[in-house]
Design an enzyme around this catalytic site. Structure first.
Site, PDB file in Angstrom:
ATOM      1  N   ASP A  78      40.804  54.123  36.321  1.00 38.17           N
ATOM      2  CA  ASP A  78      41.422  52.840  36.655  1.00 38.17           C
ATOM      3  C   ASP A  78      40.440  51.682  36.424  1.00 38.17           C
ATOM      4  OD1 ASP A  78      42.483  50.561  38.182  1.00 38.17           O
ATOM      5  OD2 ASP A  78      43.907  52.011  38.995  1.00 38.17           O
ATOM      6  N   SER A 102      45.247  48.089  35.554  1.00 37.82           N
ATOM      7  CA  SER A 102      46.048  48.964  36.411  1.00 37.82           C
ATOM      8  C   SER A 102      47.539  48.671  36.222  1.00 37.82           C
ATOM      9  CB  SER A 102      45.598  48.803  37.871  1.00 37.82           C
ATOM     10  OG  SER A 102      46.120  49.837  38.678  1.00 37.82           O
TER      11      SER A 102
END
Length: 360
Positions: free
Chosen positions: A259, A139
């Site tokens: 993600d 991320s």
């Protein structure tokens, strides 16, 4: 070993390596001028060398590229060695650590806007004289890690991180990007442009130090580790929060990527596996921003030992002290707990491994 600005076609000796059955690690070292451009077209070098297990980009001083008599070269290096300790942060020192299995790996976890603190921790490590030989993240950690791998300079990554943050904070860009929430609230086009403007057409293979990032493969329902390919695409995929941004299509196989925090928010295990496959990593530093306190772990193991509190200066001093003691072979395994600027506890690691722990 080769000059990075030369033709990437394999030479006669390299072609002989393809037929050698010796079970030895074969790595490609590309030499760059210190004042030269960033690495480019590394994929062409690797595509022509299937036997290559990994590669390294090394910035060299001008004396490396000049022709001199052997006696003159020996005299130059004799004077350099007598001048003092070698530069721990240089690319040659990094190469020596990687080849001897004593490299330092940095793992950056996800955490949204709090991930901006990663820049401060990298600065603290460099101030303490702690090198970073390879980096990976998830991320926001994938973004900051990619910036460091692309620049290896704290002031540069801070400037680029600030520019990216300002671009993301523009209200009009956010409003224009809104869409009917069939798959996500935003189209993702504005976010794509923002990420692409940071990394342009850079490939992961062209980064100065080894790098990886984590994504969630929706198509195959598993974790994906990216060590090659388009940098901005995989960084964007690793930061694609479900419901806010649509998944990105992997150009390699068409899979949908989201993600990486959904499957591995702090991929220390991935760092361990990758370093075992190459040269080995003696230290692994874990940085996680998910908890209330910002924790940084520095140890020879893989468990994310957590600590709380700690002022910047004391953390740097403790990390440096323990790093020097460990390098000398005299450090005991310990975990240090701070509250503000006060060291309140220090106890030994239960597995009796050399360990350095500090927090920002």
């Amino acid at each position: 070993m080769a000059l990075a600005d030369r033709d990437p076609a394999p030479g006669p000796l390299e072609k002989q390596l393809e037929g050698i059955g010796v079970r030895a690690q074969k790595e490609l070292i590309l030499l760059h001028r210190e004042d030269g451009p960033k690495p480019r077209n590394t994929v062409q070098w690797l595509s022509a060398r299937d036997w290559c297990s990994s590669h390294h980009h090394i910035r060299c001083p001008k004396r490396v590229f000049s022709r001199k008599a052997p006696a003159v070269v020996a005299d130059i290096y004799r004077r350099l060695l007598s001048a003092g300790q070698p530069d721990r942060m240089s690319d040659f020192s990094r190469l020596a650590r990687v080849l001897t299995g004593s490299a330092v790996g940095l793992v950056l976890g996800g955490g949204g806007a709090r991930g901006a603190a990663h820049v401060g921790t990298i600065r603290a490590m460099t101030e303490a004289g702690i090198p970073i030989d390879m980096v990976g993240g998830t991320s926001i950690g994938s973004l900051i890690g990619a910036l460091w791998a692309d620049e290896t300079d704290v002031s540069c990554i801070r400037r680029r991180a600030v520019e990216w943050s300002r671009g993301m904070a523009r209200l009009w860009r956010t409003v224009v990007d809104l869409t009917y929430p069939f798959t996500a609230m935003f189209t993702g086009s504005g976010f794509n442009r923002c990420i692409e403007s940071v990394f342009s057409d850079c490939q992961i293979e062209d980064l100065w130090i080894p790098y990886f990032c984590i994504t969630t493969d929706l198509t195959a329902s598993k974790m994906r580790v990216h060590t090659h390919g388009s940098l901005w695409r995989y960084v964007r995929s690793s930061m694609s929060l479900s419901g806010y941004l649509p998944p990105l299509c992997d150009p390699a196989d068409g899979h949908l990527l989201l993600d990486g925090g959904y499957v591995n928010n702090l991929p220390a295990d991935v760092m361990k596996v990758l370093t075992i496959l190459t040269a080995g990593c003696y230290y692994i530093c874990l940085i996680c921003t998910n908890n209330r306190h910002y924790s940084c772990v520095w140890n020879t193991g893989i468990e994310p030992w957590q600590a709380t509190g700690a002022s910047h200066r004391l953390a740097v001093a403790e990390a440096k002290r323990m790093h020097n003691a460990s390098a000398a072979g005299a450090a005991d395994a310990c975990i240090c707990h701070y509250e503000g600027d006060k060291l309140v506890n220090r106890h030994k690691h239960p597995q009796n491994q050399k360990c350095i722990t500090y927090c920002i």
